[in-house]
Motif scaffolding. Structure first.
Motif, PDB file in Angstrom:
ATOM      1  N   PHE A 184      80.035  16.476 -33.874  1.00 46.26           N
ATOM      2  CA  PHE A 184      80.330  17.727 -34.571  1.00 46.26           C
ATOM      3  C   PHE A 184      81.830  17.783 -34.832  1.00 46.26           C
ATOM      4  CE2 PHE A 184      80.695  18.669 -30.110  1.00 46.26           C
ATOM      5  CZ  PHE A 184      81.724  19.587 -29.997  1.00 46.26           C
ATOM      6  N   PHE A 185      82.234  18.750 -35.637  1.00 46.11           N
ATOM      7  CA  PHE A 185      83.616  18.829 -36.099  1.00 46.11           C
ATOM      8  C   PHE A 185      84.248  20.137 -35.637  1.00 46.11           C
ATOM      9  CE2 PHE A 185      81.374  16.079 -39.008  1.00 46.11           C
ATOM     10  CZ  PHE A 185      82.255  15.027 -39.219  1.00 46.11           C
ATOM     11  N   VAL A 186      85.530  20.053 -35.312  1.00 45.76           N
ATOM     12  CA  VAL A 186      86.336  21.227 -34.986  1.00 45.76           C
ATOM     13  C   VAL A 186      87.477  21.296 -35.994  1.00 45.76           C
ATOM     14  CG1 VAL A 186      87.852  22.299 -33.282  1.00 45.76           C
ATOM     15  CG2 VAL A 186      85.741  21.188 -32.545  1.00 45.76           C
ATOM     16  N   ILE A 187      87.609  22.450 -36.641  1.00 44.27           N
ATOM     17  CA  ILE A 187      88.595  22.614 -37.711  1.00 44.27           C
ATOM     18  C   ILE A 187      89.487  23.800 -37.368  1.00 44.27           C
ATOM     19  CG2 ILE A 187      88.930  22.929 -40.189  1.00 44.27           C
ATOM     20  CD1 ILE A 187      85.940  22.034 -40.470  1.00 44.27           C
ATOM     21  N   LYS A 188      90.791  23.556 -37.303  1.00 41.31           N
ATOM     22  CA  LYS A 188      91.756  24.630 -37.050  1.00 41.31           C
ATOM     23  C   LYS A 188      92.046  25.357 -38.352  1.00 41.31           C
ATOM     24  CE  LYS A 188      95.104  27.035 -35.222  1.00 41.31           C
ATOM     25  NZ  LYS A 188      95.486  27.755 -36.450  1.00 41.31           N
ATOM     26  N   GLN A 189      91.883  26.666 -38.319  1.00 40.66           N
ATOM     27  CA  GLN A 189      92.177  27.517 -39.463  1.00 40.66           C
ATOM     28  C   GLN A 189      93.028  28.689 -38.990  1.00 40.66           C
ATOM     29  OE1 GLN A 189      88.488  28.604 -41.322  1.00 40.66           O
ATOM     30  NE2 GLN A 189      88.051  26.528 -42.034  1.00 40.66           N
ATOM     31  N   PRO A 190      93.646  29.386 -39.902  1.00 40.85           N
ATOM     32  CA  PRO A 190      94.475  30.531 -39.487  1.00 40.85           C
ATOM     33  C   PRO A 190      93.677  31.550 -38.682  1.00 40.85           C
ATOM     34  CG  PRO A 190      94.914  29.973 -41.766  1.00 40.85           C
ATOM     35  CD  PRO A 190      93.733  29.144 -41.349  1.00 40.85           C
TER      36      PRO A 190
ATOM     37  N   VAL B  55      81.692  22.936 -36.725  1.00 43.33           N
ATOM     38  CA  VAL B  55      80.651  22.628 -37.714  1.00 43.33           C
ATOM     39  C   VAL B  55      79.718  21.571 -37.125  1.00 43.33           C
ATOM     40  CG1 VAL B  55      80.165  21.872 -40.066  1.00 43.33           C
ATOM     41  CG2 VAL B  55      82.284  23.121 -39.569  1.00 43.33           C
ATOM     42  N   PHE B  56      78.414  21.866 -37.173  1.00 48.24           N
ATOM     43  CA  PHE B  56      77.400  20.969 -36.622  1.00 48.24           C
ATOM     44  C   PHE B  56      76.506  20.454 -37.753  1.00 48.24           C
ATOM     45  CE2 PHE B  56      78.636  23.715 -33.189  1.00 48.24           C
ATOM     46  CZ  PHE B  56      78.639  22.899 -32.068  1.00 48.24           C
ATOM     47  N   PRO B  57      76.580  19.172 -38.090  1.00 46.42           N
ATOM     48  CA  PRO B  57      75.597  18.599 -39.028  1.00 46.42           C
ATOM     49  C   PRO B  57      74.249  18.439 -38.310  1.00 46.42           C
ATOM     50  CG  PRO B  57      77.618  17.283 -38.919  1.00 46.42           C
ATOM     51  CD  PRO B  57      77.633  18.213 -37.755  1.00 46.42           C
TER      52      PRO B  57
ATOM     53  N   GLU C 190      89.212  33.567 -24.061  1.00 48.39           N
ATOM     54  CA  GLU C 190      90.024  34.253 -23.063  1.00 48.39           C
ATOM     55  C   GLU C 190      89.341  34.212 -21.703  1.00 48.39           C
ATOM     56  OE1 GLU C 190      90.561  38.178 -24.462  1.00 48.39           O
ATOM     57  OE2 GLU C 190      92.036  37.650 -26.013  1.00 48.39           O
ATOM     58  N   GLY C 191      90.087  33.813 -20.687  1.00 45.39           N
ATOM     59  CA  GLY C 191      89.587  33.847 -19.315  1.00 45.39           C
ATOM     60  C   GLY C 191      88.335  33.008 -19.118  1.00 45.39           C
ATOM     61  N   LYS C 192      87.321  33.632 -18.507  1.00 45.64           N
ATOM     62  CA  LYS C 192      86.074  32.926 -18.210  1.00 45.64           C
ATOM     63  C   LYS C 192      85.241  32.646 -19.457  1.00 45.64           C
ATOM     64  CE  LYS C 192      85.667  34.836 -13.544  1.00 45.64           C
ATOM     65  NZ  LYS C 192      84.814  35.609 -12.595  1.00 45.64           N
ATOM     66  N   ARG C 193      85.552  33.311 -20.545  1.00 47.17           N
ATOM     67  CA  ARG C 193      84.796  33.067 -21.777  1.00 47.17           C
ATOM     68  C   ARG C 193      85.028  31.662 -22.319  1.00 47.17           C
ATOM     69  NH1 ARG C 193      86.064  38.698 -25.063  1.00 47.17           N
ATOM     70  NH2 ARG C 193      85.049  40.142 -23.570  1.00 47.17           N
ATOM     71  N   LEU C 194      86.171  31.080 -21.977  1.00 48.95           N
ATOM     72  CA  LEU C 194      86.479  29.739 -22.470  1.00 48.95           C
ATOM     73  C   LEU C 194      85.441  28.730 -21.981  1.00 48.95           C
ATOM     74  CD1 LEU C 194      88.336  27.686 -23.868  1.00 48.95           C
ATOM     75  CD2 LEU C 194      89.672  27.594 -21.744  1.00 48.95           C
ATOM     76  N   ASP C 195      85.134  28.774 -20.700  1.00 50.73           N
ATOM     77  CA  ASP C 195      84.160  27.824 -20.142  1.00 50.73           C
ATOM     78  C   ASP C 195      82.781  28.027 -20.767  1.00 50.73           C
ATOM     79  OD1 ASP C 195      83.563  25.786 -17.955  1.00 50.73           O
ATOM     80  OD2 ASP C 195      82.112  27.349 -17.481  1.00 50.73           O
ATOM     81  N   LYS C 196      82.386  29.275 -20.949  1.00 51.45           N
ATOM     82  CA  LYS C 196      81.083  29.565 -21.548  1.00 51.45           C
ATOM     83  C   LYS C 196      81.029  29.104 -22.998  1.00 51.45           C
ATOM     84  CE  LYS C 196      77.744  33.326 -22.003  1.00 51.45           C
ATOM     85  NZ  LYS C 196      77.506  34.776 -21.773  1.00 51.45           N
ATOM     86  N   THR C 197      82.100  29.318 -23.732  1.00 55.42           N
ATOM     87  CA  THR C 197      82.141  28.889 -25.138  1.00 55.42           C
ATOM     88  C   THR C 197      82.057  27.373 -25.251  1.00 55.42           C
ATOM     89  OG1 THR C 197      83.473  30.823 -25.729  1.00 55.42           O
ATOM     90  CG2 THR C 197      83.501  28.969 -27.253  1.00 55.42           C
ATOM     91  N   VAL C 198      82.768  26.680 -24.379  1.00 55.96           N
ATOM     92  CA  VAL C 198      82.757  25.211 -24.410  1.00 55.96           C
ATOM     93  C   VAL C 198      81.363  24.672 -24.141  1.00 55.96           C
ATOM     94  CG1 VAL C 198      83.574  23.167 -23.185  1.00 55.96           C
ATOM     95  CG2 VAL C 198      85.195  24.922 -23.875  1.00 55.96           C
TER      96      VAL C 198
ATOM     97  N   ASN D 278      78.491  26.191 -24.486  1.00 52.98           N
ATOM     98  CA  ASN D 278      77.579  26.538 -25.580  1.00 52.98           C
ATOM     99  C   ASN D 278      77.740  25.579 -26.763  1.00 52.98           C
ATOM    100  OD1 ASN D 278      76.443  28.682 -24.221  1.00 52.98           O
ATOM    101  ND2 ASN D 278      77.853  30.196 -25.078  1.00 52.98           N
ATOM    102  N   LEU D 279      78.964  25.183 -27.039  1.00 54.65           N
ATOM    103  CA  LEU D 279      79.189  24.232 -28.131  1.00 54.65           C
ATOM    104  C   LEU D 279      78.638  22.848 -27.785  1.00 54.65           C
ATOM    105  CD1 LEU D 279      82.834  25.177 -29.233  1.00 54.65           C
ATOM    106  CD2 LEU D 279      80.693  25.734 -30.397  1.00 54.65           C
ATOM    107  N   LEU D 280      78.840  22.414 -26.550  1.00 56.91           N
ATOM    108  CA  LEU D 280      78.361  21.090 -26.156  1.00 56.91           C
ATOM    109  C   LEU D 280      76.836  21.020 -26.107  1.00 56.91           C
ATOM    110  CD1 LEU D 280      80.891  20.140 -23.318  1.00 56.91           C
ATOM    111  CD2 LEU D 280      80.807  19.242 -25.642  1.00 56.91           C
ATOM    112  N   ASN D 281      76.191  22.147 -25.885  1.00 54.67           N
ATOM    113  CA  ASN D 281      74.731  22.161 -25.752  1.00 54.67           C
ATOM    114  C   ASN D 281      74.024  22.766 -26.960  1.00 54.67           C
ATOM    115  OD1 ASN D 281      74.045  21.038 -23.094  1.00 54.67           O
ATOM    116  ND2 ASN D 281      75.307  22.698 -22.319  1.00 54.67           N
ATOM    117  N   PHE D 282      74.735  22.958 -28.064  1.00 53.81           N
ATOM    118  CA  PHE D 282      74.095  23.587 -29.218  1.00 53.81           C
ATOM    119  C   PHE D 282      72.989  22.697 -29.789  1.00 53.81           C
ATOM    120  CE2 PHE D 282      73.870  24.403 -33.836  1.00 53.81           C
ATOM    121  CZ  PHE D 282      73.427  25.708 -33.788  1.00 53.81           C
TER     122      PHE D 282
END
Length: 367
Positions: A162-168, A174-176, A245-253, A255-259
Motif C-alpha cells: 500500500f502507499f502512504v502520501i504526505k499532503q498538506p 491508499v490500498f490497491p 495523537e497519544g495512544k491513537r497512533l498505535d491503533k491507527t498503525v 488498523n492500516l497494517l490489518n486493513f
C-alpha cells in the motif's frame, strides 16, 4: 488471508519450550513467516543464559538504506519490550537485520514470565509498526523539493503493498485491492460503498475520511503499472494529526497494517453467509414442492374412488387377495377335470382289455 498478528505463534512456542525446560537444552531452529520473515533461534546447554534470536525482515520502506540494519527509533522500541531481558547485539549476524540476546535467568517463573515471552515473540510486529509510526510522526522526511510529495510504497506482505502520501495537513494511505474471484469483487465493492456512506455520516465524523474509486487516485500517477493493476479499485484513508495523537497512533498503525486482512475476512464471511441463506432457502422451497406433490396425490386418490364394493376390495391386503385368487383357480380346475367313478379303474382293467394275438401269416423281405 494474511492477518498480521502482534505475536508470532511459532516463535512464542519455541521460546516457551526453552523457558519451561527442566534442563538447559541445545537448540538451533529456523522459522519462516509470510515467505519473507525469518527467525533463527540458538540456545546452548552449556551457557543457558545465552539464547540468541536473529530476525531477517524486509523494511516497510524499501528505499531506505541503513548500514546498521534498522532505524534508531525501531531499535529503541525493540529494547523497550523488556530492557532487563533483551540485549541488542551490534552488529547483527550476517544475513539478518537484528540479533537479540535473551537472558532467561532474568525472566520470572510465574504468569508474568509467560507474558514477557509473549511480548518478546511480538518483536516482528514491533519492527514493522515502529517504521510506520516513524513515518506518520515524521512526515517531513518524506518531502521532496518544490513542494511536491511523492508516494511511499510500503510492503509488509509481498502481495499486499500500500502507499502512504504526505499532503498538506494530512497523510493519505491508499490500498490497491485485488481479488481472485468475481464474486469477491462484487461483495467488496458493496462493502467499500457502504463504508463511504457510513464514514460520511455525523456519527463517524472523527474517523478517517474514506474514499473508494475504481481508478487510481491522481497522487499515484507515475507509479509502475503492476502496482496500479487491480480489479477491486483503490481505497484511501485521510489521516490527520488527531488520529496519531497519544495512544491513537498505535491503533491507527495496526488498523492500516490489518486493513487487507479485515476486508478479506469480511468478504469471506459474507460469501459464507449468502451460501448458507441460499441453502436454507433451497431446502424450504424443496419442502414446499414436496408437500404440494403429496396433496395432489391425495386429491387424485379421492377423485378416483369408486363404489363401496370396489373400495372394500381395495382395502383387502395383498395376501388375502392372492389367497382368494388361488382358491378360485382351484375351483375352476376341479370343474374342468374328468369325473371320477369309484372302482371304474378295476372294471376297465378286467373287461375292457383286448386279448393279444399273433398273426400266422409271415412275410419275407424281397431283395
Amino acid at each position: 488471508m494474511a492477518c498480521f498478528q502482534r505475536e508470532s505463534p511459532a516463535l512464542k512456542e519455541i521460546l516457551l519450550r526453552l523457558y519451561r525446560a527442566e534442563k538447559p537444552m541445545e537448540l538451533d531452529h529456523h522459522l519462516y513467516e509470510f515467505g519473507s520473515v525469518e527467525y533463527h533461534v540458538q540456545a546452548s546447554a552449556s551457557i543457558p543464559d545465552n539464547t540468541y534470536l536473529s530476525i531477517a525482515t524486509p523494511l516497510l520502506y524499501q528505499d531506505v538504506v541503513l548500514s546498521s540494519g534498522l532505524p534508531c527509533y525501531t531499535l529503541e522500541m525493540v529494547k523497550g519490550i523488556s530492557p532487563d531481558v533483551i540485549e541488542i547485539i551490534e552488529p547483527p549476524k550476517e544475513g539478518y537485520k537484528l540479533t537479540l540476546r535473551l537472558k532467561y535467568s532474568r525472566i520470572p517463573r510465574n504468569k508474568g514470565g509467560v507474558k514477557m515471552i509473549a511480548s518478546i515473540s511480538s518483536v516482528q510486529g514491533v519492527i514493522l509498526s515502529s517504521q510506520l509510526k516513524d513515518m506518520l510522526m515524521n512526515v517531513n522526511s518524506l518531502e521532496v523539493s518544490q513542494g511536491m510529495y511523492r508516494p511511499v510504497k510500503l510492503i509488509y506482505h509481498p502481495r499486499e503493498p500500500f502507499f502512504v502520501i504526505k499532503q498538506p495537513e494530512k497523510i493519505t494511505a491508499v490500498f490497491p485491492m485485488r481479488f481472485k474471484e468475481d464474486t469477491d469483487v462484487i461483495i467488496a465493492t458493496a462493502f467499500f460503498q457502504e463504508l463511504m456512506d457510513i464514514g460520511s455520516s455525523k456519527a463517524f465524523v472523527k474517523a478517517p475520511h474514506c474514499i473508494w474509486s475504481p481508478i487510481p487516485p491522481a497522487e499515484l500517477r507515475g507509479e509502475p503499472i503492476e502496482d496500479l493493476s487491480t480489479n477491486g479499485g483503490f481505497v484511501s484513508f485521510d489521516i490527520t494529526g488527531r488520529h496519531v495523537e497519544g495512544k491513537r497512533l498505535d491503533k491507527t498503525v495496526w488498523n492500516l497494517l490489518n486493513f487487507y486482512a479485515f476486508v478479506k475476512y469480511h468478504v469471506k464471511s459474507t460469501r459464507g453467509f449468502i451460501q448458507r441463506r441460499m441453502r436454507t432457502r433451497l431446502e424450504s422451497l424443496v419442502e414446499v414442492l414436496y408437500n404440494a406433490g403429496i396433496k395432489d396425490e391425495h386429491h387424485i386418490k379421492k377423485k378416483n374412488r369408486g363404489p363401496k364394493g370396489v373400495r372394500k376390495l381395495l382395502n383387502f391386503s395383498k395376501s388375502k387377495l392372492l389367497k382368494k385368487r388361488y382358491n378360485f383357480i382351484n375351483k375352476i380346475k376341479r370343474i374342468r377335470s374328468r369325473i371320477k367313478i369309484h372302482w371304474f379303474s378295476r372294471f376297465r382293467k378286467r373287461w375292457l382289455n383286448f386279448s393279444r394275438f399273433s398273426s400266422l401269416t409271415r412275410y419275407e423281405k424281397l431283395n
